[in-house]
Design an enzyme around this catalytic site. Structure first.
Site, PDB file in Angstrom:
ATOM      1  N   GLU A 130      -1.873  -8.449  -8.592  1.00 47.13           N
ATOM      2  CA  GLU A 130      -0.933  -7.910  -9.577  1.00 47.13           C
ATOM      3  C   GLU A 130      -1.366  -6.536 -10.051  1.00 47.13           C
ATOM      4  O   GLU A 130      -0.556  -5.629 -10.231  1.00 47.13           O
ATOM      5  CB  GLU A 130      -0.841  -8.836 -10.799  1.00 47.13           C
ATOM      6  CG  GLU A 130      -0.142 -10.146 -10.540  1.00 47.13           C
ATOM      7  CD  GLU A 130       1.296  -9.957 -10.135  1.00 47.13           C
ATOM      8  OE1 GLU A 130       1.523  -9.663  -8.947  1.00 47.13           O
ATOM      9  OE2 GLU A 130       2.185 -10.094 -10.968  1.00 47.13           O
ATOM     10  N   THR A 183       7.938  -2.447 -12.142  1.00 51.62           N
ATOM     11  CA  THR A 183       7.187  -3.022 -13.258  1.00 51.62           C
ATOM     12  C   THR A 183       6.270  -1.979 -13.901  1.00 51.62           C
ATOM     13  O   THR A 183       6.156  -1.899 -15.126  1.00 51.62           O
ATOM     14  CB  THR A 183       6.353  -4.219 -12.769  1.00 51.62           C
ATOM     15  OG1 THR A 183       7.254  -5.212 -12.301  1.00 51.62           O
ATOM     16  CG2 THR A 183       5.503  -4.813 -13.881  1.00 51.62           C
TER      17      THR A 183
END
Ligand code: HSE
Length: 300
Positions: A130, A183
Site C-alpha cells: 500500500e 488515492t
C-alpha cells in the site's frame, strides 16, 4: 507447485472511520496464479485486465514487492517464483484494487511455502504494498481483504487489528463512476488539522457504528455513518456525489458514502433488491451525465 488465489475488493473508511475501518465484499476481486520455479527471483509473466497500466517489472509491482519483503523476512530469497496477475476490478477505483492483488499474492506464497502462521502475520507485508501504491501504508483495505468481514485497525503503532461482527442481511450497493481519483492525491487534499467540535462528532459516530455492528442495530449503523472530516473535501472529486446520495437515501438506503478514497460510492441496504435498484439508478444517472460506470451488489 502452483496455486490460484482470489482476494476480494474492500470498502475502506466505511464513511466515518478514516484509515481505521474497512470491510470485504464478495465481488469483485483479483486473482493471482503463482508457480514455484527453479531460477531464484521473482518474475511476472502476465497481467490481464489492467489495460497495460501496471508494471511487469517485479521491482515496481506492489504484488512482487510485498512478496519479496515476505521472503526476505523468512530468509528465503533463494526461491524462484512466477506470478500471473488477473485484475478483475477497476484500478484506482477506491475499492482496494491494489490491496486485493497484494493480499492474493501474499496468501499464495504463504500457502506454497506451507507457512501455517496466522493470516494476520501477512499484514505488515501487505501494508508495504500500500505504501508503494499510494505513499502511505494504511491497512483498512488490506486487513479486511486478508481477514474477511468487517475489520477495525485500533492502532497502527503497534499494529492492533480487531475483527468486528456485523448484522446478518446487510447488503452493499457499489457504483464506480469512471473518473480518475488517485488515492495519493485524494490523501493530499485532506486537512491535517481539525476542530475539536468536529473530532467529537466523528468519534461519536465511529463509536455508534461499531456499537451498531455489535448490537445488530441497522438504524444505529445508518445514523452513525456520517463523516464531517474527509467527505466534505473528497466529495468534490466525485461527479454528482450529493445527488447520488439523495437518490440512494430516497430509495431506502441505510447509509451512503465514499468507498475508500473514491471515486466509488457505496450504500448499505437491508435487502438485495434495494441494493440492485440503487446500483441501476445511480448508473443510469451517471450515464445521463456522460460518465461510464461499473456496479456491484454484495452481501458483507
Ligand atoms: N483510508 C484510505 C484513504 C483508503 O481514505 O485514503 C484508501 O483506499
Amino acid at each position: 507447485g502452483s496455486i490460484h488465489v482470489f482476494a476480494p475488493a474492500t470498502v475502506a473508511n466505511v464513511v466515518c472511520g478514516f484509515d481505521v475501518l474497512g470491510f470485504a465484499v464478495n465481488e469483485p476481486g483479483d486473482e493471482v496464479i503463482m508457480r514455484l520455479t527453479d531460477k531464484p527471483g521473482i518474475t511476472i509473466s502476465k497481467i490481464t485486465g489492467d489495460d497495460g497500466r501496471l508494471p511487469l517489472n517485479p521491482a515496481k509491482n506492489t504484488v512482487s514487492v510485498s512478496v519479496q519483503h515476505y521472503l526476505q523476512s523468512l530468509g528465503r530469497t533463494d526461491i524462484g517464483l512466477d506470478i500471473e496477475l488477473h485484475k478483475k476490478m477497476p484500478i484506482g477505483s477506491g475499492l482496494g484494487s491494489s490491496s486485493a492483488s497484494t493480499v492474493a499474492g501474499l496468501f499464495a506464497i504463504k500457502t506454497l511455502l506451507g507457512d501455517d502462521s496466522d493470516a494476520a502475520t501477512l499484514l505488515p507485508f501487505a501494508m508495504k504494498g500500500e505504501e508503494m501504491a499510494c505513499g502511505h501504508g494504511h491497512a483498512d483495505n488490506v486487513a479486511p481483504a486478508l481477514l474477511g468481514g468487517f475489520v477495525l485497525i485500533r492502532s497502527y503503532e503497534p499494529l492492533d487489528v480487531v475483527r468486528l461482527p456485523h448484522p446478518d442481511g446487510l447488503w452493499c450497493a457499489i457504483v464506480f463512476p469512471d473518473v480518475d481519483v488517485p488515492t495519493r492525491e485524494a490523501r493530499q487534499i485532506i486537512r491535517n488539522k481539525i476542530f475539536m467540535k468536529d473530532a467529537v462528532t466523528q468519534w461519536g459516530n465511529i463509536a455508534g457504528l461499531v456499537s451498531g455492528l455489535f448490537m445488530q442495530d441497522i438504524d444505529l449503523i445508518g445514523r452513525s455513518m456520517k463523516d464531517v472530516l474527509v467527505e466534505p473535501v473528497r466529495s468534490m472529486l466525485i461527479p454528482d456525489f450529493y445527488i447520488m446520495r439523495e437518490m440512494a437515501m430516497e430509495m431506502g438506503a441505510v447509509s451512503f458514502g465514499i468507498s475508500g478514497s473514491g471515486p466509488s460510492v457505496f450504500a448499505f441496504t437491508r435487502d438485495e433488491e434495494t441494493a440492485k435498484r440503487i446500483t441501476q439508478k445511480l448508473q443510469k444517472h451517471l450515464t445521463s451525465i456522460k460518465i461510464g460506470s461499473n456496479g456491484y451488489v454484495s452481501t458483507i
